[in-house]
Design an enzyme around this catalytic site. Structure first.
Site, PDB file in Angstrom:
ATOM      1  N   LYS A 130       0.870  -1.190   0.000  1.00 38.01           N
ATOM      2  CA  LYS A 130       0.000   0.000   0.000  1.00 38.01           C
ATOM      3  C   LYS A 130       0.891   1.219   0.000  1.00 38.01           C
ATOM      4  O   LYS A 130       2.029   1.159   0.479  1.00 38.01           O
ATOM      5  CB  LYS A 130      -0.878   0.023   1.259  1.00 38.01           C
ATOM      6  CG  LYS A 130      -2.092   0.923   1.122  1.00 38.01           C
ATOM      7  CD  LYS A 130      -3.205   0.192   0.401  1.00 38.01           C
ATOM      8  CE  LYS A 130      -4.371   1.091   0.108  1.00 38.01           C
ATOM      9  NZ  LYS A 130      -5.531   0.292  -0.347  1.00 38.01           N
ATOM     10  N   ASP A 170      -7.057   4.255  -4.520  1.00 37.19           N
ATOM     11  CA  ASP A 170      -7.705   4.092  -3.209  1.00 37.19           C
ATOM     12  C   ASP A 170      -8.324   5.466  -2.918  1.00 37.19           C
ATOM     13  O   ASP A 170      -8.556   6.243  -3.861  1.00 37.19           O
ATOM     14  CB  ASP A 170      -6.686   3.666  -2.135  1.00 37.19           C
ATOM     15  CG  ASP A 170      -7.363   3.159  -0.858  1.00 37.19           C
ATOM     16  OD1 ASP A 170      -7.835   2.017  -0.845  1.00 37.19           O
ATOM     17  OD2 ASP A 170      -7.440   3.926   0.126  1.00 37.19           O
TER      18      ASP A 170
HETATM   19  P1  NDP Z   1     -12.991   7.658  -2.729  1.00 39.27           P
HETATM   20  O1  NDP Z   1     -11.953   8.675  -2.490  1.00 39.27           O
HETATM   21  O2  NDP Z   1     -13.526   7.468  -4.105  1.00 39.27           O
HETATM   22  O3  NDP Z   1     -14.239   7.917  -1.782  1.00 39.27           O
HETATM   23  C1  NDP Z   1     -14.095   7.943  -0.409  1.00 39.27           C
HETATM   24  C2  NDP Z   1     -15.428   8.290   0.219  1.00 39.27           C
HETATM   25  O4  NDP Z   1     -15.345   8.122   1.619  1.00 39.27           O
HETATM   26  C3  NDP Z   1     -15.842   9.748  -0.011  1.00 39.27           C
HETATM   27  O5  NDP Z   1     -17.237   9.837  -0.023  1.00 39.27           O
HETATM   28  C4  NDP Z   1     -15.219  10.426   1.209  1.00 39.27           C
HETATM   29  O6  NDP Z   1     -15.860  11.653   1.566  1.00 39.27           O
HETATM   30  C5  NDP Z   1     -15.453   9.381   2.282  1.00 39.27           C
HETATM   31  N1  NDP Z   1     -14.408   9.500   3.303  1.00 39.27           N
HETATM   32  C6  NDP Z   1     -13.071   9.389   3.115  1.00 39.27           C
HETATM   33  N2  NDP Z   1     -12.421   9.599   4.263  1.00 39.27           N
HETATM   34  C7  NDP Z   1     -13.369   9.853   5.178  1.00 39.27           C
HETATM   35  C8  NDP Z   1     -13.323  10.135   6.549  1.00 39.27           C
HETATM   36  N3  NDP Z   1     -12.158  10.213   7.211  1.00 39.27           N
HETATM   37  N4  NDP Z   1     -14.503  10.327   7.188  1.00 39.27           N
HETATM   38  C9  NDP Z   1     -15.689  10.261   6.518  1.00 39.27           C
HETATM   39  N5  NDP Z   1     -15.779   9.997   5.219  1.00 39.27           N
HETATM   40  C10 NDP Z   1     -14.636   9.786   4.550  1.00 39.27           C
HETATM   41  O7  NDP Z   1     -12.374   6.281  -2.174  1.00 39.27           O
HETATM   42  P2  NDP Z   1     -12.829   4.785  -2.481  1.00 39.27           P
HETATM   43  O8  NDP Z   1     -14.283   4.731  -2.701  1.00 39.27           O
HETATM   44  O9  NDP Z   1     -11.913   4.231  -3.501  1.00 39.27           O
HETATM   45  O10 NDP Z   1     -12.454   4.061  -1.101  1.00 39.27           O
HETATM   46  C11 NDP Z   1     -13.384   3.909  -0.037  1.00 39.27           C
HETATM   47  C12 NDP Z   1     -12.930   2.777   0.879  1.00 39.27           C
HETATM   48  O11 NDP Z   1     -12.865   1.559   0.133  1.00 39.27           O
HETATM   49  C13 NDP Z   1     -11.554   2.956   1.517  1.00 39.27           C
HETATM   50  O12 NDP Z   1     -11.572   2.340   2.783  1.00 39.27           O
HETATM   51  C14 NDP Z   1     -10.649   2.134   0.590  1.00 39.27           C
HETATM   52  O13 NDP Z   1      -9.476   1.714   1.236  1.00 39.27           O
HETATM   53  C15 NDP Z   1     -11.575   0.964   0.285  1.00 39.27           C
HETATM   54  N6  NDP Z   1     -11.266   0.185  -0.912  1.00 39.27           N
HETATM   55  C16 NDP Z   1     -11.144   0.788  -2.137  1.00 39.27           C
HETATM   56  C17 NDP Z   1     -10.907   0.041  -3.253  1.00 39.27           C
HETATM   57  C18 NDP Z   1     -10.862   0.638  -4.612  1.00 39.27           C
HETATM   58  O14 NDP Z   1     -10.770  -0.129  -5.580  1.00 39.27           O
HETATM   59  N7  NDP Z   1     -10.962   1.942  -4.762  1.00 39.27           N
HETATM   60  C19 NDP Z   1     -10.694  -1.422  -3.157  1.00 39.27           C
HETATM   61  C20 NDP Z   1     -10.922  -1.964  -1.833  1.00 39.27           C
HETATM   62  C21 NDP Z   1     -11.177  -1.167  -0.773  1.00 39.27           C
HETATM   63  P3  NDP Z   1     -15.115  13.053   1.241  1.00 39.27           P
HETATM   64  O15 NDP Z   1     -15.194  13.176  -0.243  1.00 39.27           O
HETATM   65  O16 NDP Z   1     -15.890  14.052   1.998  1.00 39.27           O
HETATM   66  O17 NDP Z   1     -13.706  12.903   1.740  1.00 39.27           O
HETATM   67  O1  2IT Z   2      -7.746  -1.741  -0.883  1.00 42.40           O
HETATM   68  C1  2IT Z   2      -7.694  -2.204  -2.044  1.00 42.40           C
HETATM   69  O2  2IT Z   2      -7.806  -3.405  -2.258  1.00 42.40           O
HETATM   70  C2  2IT Z   2      -7.500  -1.268  -3.153  1.00 42.40           C
HETATM   71  N1  2IT Z   2      -7.456  -0.058  -2.927  1.00 42.40           N
HETATM   72  C3  2IT Z   2      -7.322  -1.786  -4.548  1.00 42.40           C
HETATM   73  C4  2IT Z   2      -5.918  -2.244  -4.768  1.00 42.40           C
HETATM   74  C5  2IT Z   2      -5.586  -2.630  -6.181  1.00 42.40           C
HETATM   75  O3  2IT Z   2      -4.399  -2.907  -6.405  1.00 42.40           O
HETATM   76  O4  2IT Z   2      -6.455  -2.643  -7.057  1.00 42.40           O
END
Ligand code: NDP
Ligand code: 2IT
Length: 450
Positions: A130, A170
């Site tokens: 990461k 992420d």
């Molecule tokens: P984005 O940046 O696209 O969206 C994040 C969302 O969560 C936004 O709505 C944001 O609101 C909110 N958020 C972020 N930080 C906080 C916080 N501290 N408190 C409250 N709300 C918060 O990220 P992703 O959708 O990609 O990721 C979301 C989660 O999923 C994370 O935990 C990530 O690690 C996990 N994840 C992502 C993957 C991926 O493929 N993208 C794969 C697997 C897991 P705001 O805009 O106001 O900050």
């Molecule tokens: O938390 C996760 O699994 C991710 N943000 C996606 C990682 C990836 O390599 O696609």
């Protein structure tokens, strides 16, 4: 966990905390895995002799570097960035990059550690890593974000490669940022190879990657219901977040016949008792993906919805909770509220969204609880499929990728059943941790003392 085991866990954790002070998120992630795998380790002398847990909780390396860039007004800015290369026993390092002001080494170590187990569960040859930076993309212009990404890649490029370490997105890193990062990588390396995933479809990205984490989280949820002879049809759902994972978790929930009544961002949540339908979802996508707006605008556009500033959605009575925002967003109190309101299932789109006490409440209540490393593995799984397509110099159709994603989520669910079933109850925490652990541990044993 037996008493004998809990003594061993405490002893191990004391050492880990001493070696890694001030890293509460990392301690939390390791504690949960240690509780799950300790009895297996105590039953297997080979793991004890090899000090396997000590080795698996120590990252292979961490690269820390300064990223200097220039803001639009000419001022010079400096951020700190990291790449935590945790474990490459079963394949090249793989995992996302996070840009958020809250990013610390502890958070990236917890994410890298979780990634090792998650990637192992997918069945694909991917190690765990990461990275990210304490950079806040909010309020920055497109040019500022581009300059930041380019500056970061000037250092990062020497540590990554298609067979070495393959970053992705992420929080705060979506298709725009991956495009800037890949464009700069390609210049510096003078090679067009799949060193990043989540790329645009025009330059080596996979169909279905953008949707994969949210869709996969819902497929996993449906698998849990199916195993109980039930389904998501007609169920109400609370989703947190409104980013990449949340949006596609909402989309797939709708196609599964469920009704999604909440979404959120860091400013609060909206409650739409009529449900977010396809038209409202299209509005939400435009608001969040294109206009980078705030969630309260949804309630202004759709007056049947209410906006709750500074709150999270867990007090809304629902059948299913899909936390898709960030770590530790479900407190102990939130978990009590969900269970008291009759929640049937929690499927985690985010990484470690439930505090340890909340996880205990879900497990004691024997609800369907799918932890992030199983439920959100669809994102990295399709990243793995993107790597395969890049290596083959081919592009698979959306249908082909989706069929593979569904197959992988089904297999992960099956592995959880295999290692987590106990008298009719499926402990998905234990199942995913043990299944993820065995593959990595056995690969490490095969290599000898390395
Ligand atoms: P984005 O940046 O696209 O969206 C994040 C969302 O969560 C936004 O709505 C944001 O609101 C909110 N958020 C972020 N930080 C906080 C916080 N501290 N408190 C409250 N709300 C918060 O990220 P992703 O959708 O990609 O990721 C979301 C989660 O999923 C994370 O935990 C990530 O690690 C996990 N994840 C992502 C993957 C991926 O493929 N993208 C794969 C697997 C897991 P705001 O805009 O106001 O900050
Ligand atoms: O938390 C996760 O699994 C991710 N943000 C996606 C990682 C990836 O390599 O696609």
């Amino acid at each position: 966990m037996s008493n004998a085991c809990s003594k061993e866990v405490d002893q191990f954790m004391q050492g880990l905390i001493k070696r890694n002070p001030h890293e509460p998120e990392f301690h939390q992630a390791v504690q949960e895995v240690t509780e799950s795998v300790m009895s297996l380790i105590l039953d297997n002398q080979k793991y004890q002799d090899a000090q396997i847990l000590e080795r698996m909780t120590e990252p292979d390396r961490i690269v820390i570097f300064r990223v200097t860039w220039e803001a639009d007004d000419g001022t010079v800015r400096a951020n700190r960035a990291w790449r935590v290369q945790f474990n490459n026993a079963i394949g090249p390092y793989k995992g996302g990059l996070r840009f958020h002001p809250s990013v610390t080494q502890s958070i990236l170590k917890f994410l890298g550690f979780e990634q090792v187990f998650k990637n192992s569960l997918t069945g694909l040859p991917m190690g765990g890593a990461k990275g990210g930076a304490n950079f806040n993309p909010r309020g920055k212009s497109r040019s500022e974000v581009m300059r930041f990404c380019q500056s970061l890649m000037i250092e990062l490029h020497r540590h990554i490669g298609e067979d070495t370490d393959v970053p992705a997105g992420d929080i705060g890193v979506g298709s725009r940022e991956i495009s800037f990062l890949f464009g700069q990588y390609k210049r510096l390396a003078n090679r067009f190879v799949g060193t990043l995933t989540g790329k645009g479809l025009e330059f080596g990205g996979s169909a279905g990657r953008k949707e994969a984490t949210g869709y996969g989280c819902v497929y996993f949820c449906e698998n849990m219901f199916e195993h109980r002879g039930d389904s998501m049809v007609g169920k109400t759902v609370a989703v947190s977040g409104s980013g990449n994972v949340a949006i596609y978790a909402i989309e797939k929930s709708l196609t599964m016949g469920a009704k999604v009544v909440t979404a959120s961002d860091s400013s609060g949540f909206i409650h739409d008792p009529n449900g977010i339908d396809q038209e409202k979802l299209a509005y939400l996508k435009d608001l969040k993906e294109e206009r980078r707006g705030r969630i309260h605008e949804y309630a202004e556009k759709y007056p049947e919805a209410t906006f709750h500033a500074g709150e999270r959605p867990w007090n809304v009575p629902v059948d299913i909770a899909l936390p898709c925002a960030t770590q530790n967003e479900i407190s102990e109190k939130d978990a009590h509220a969900l269970v008291q309101n009759g929640v049937l299932a929690v499927s985690e789109g985010a990484n470690m969204p439930s505090v340890a006490e909340a996880v205990t409440i879900f497990r004691e209540a024997k609800i369907l609880y799918g932890p992030g490393k199983a439920a959100n593995a669809g994102g990295v799984a399709v990243s793995g499929l993107e790597q395969s397509q890049n290596a083959l110099r081919l592009s698979w159709s959306r249908q082909e990728v989706d069929a593979r994603l569904q197959g992988i989520m089904h297999d992960i669910h099956h592995k959880c059943l295999e290692h987590g079933s106990d008298n009719g109850y499926v402990d998905y925490v234990k199942g995913s941790n043990v299944a993820g652990f065995i593959k990595v541990a056995d690969a490490m044993l095969a290599y000898g003392v390395v």
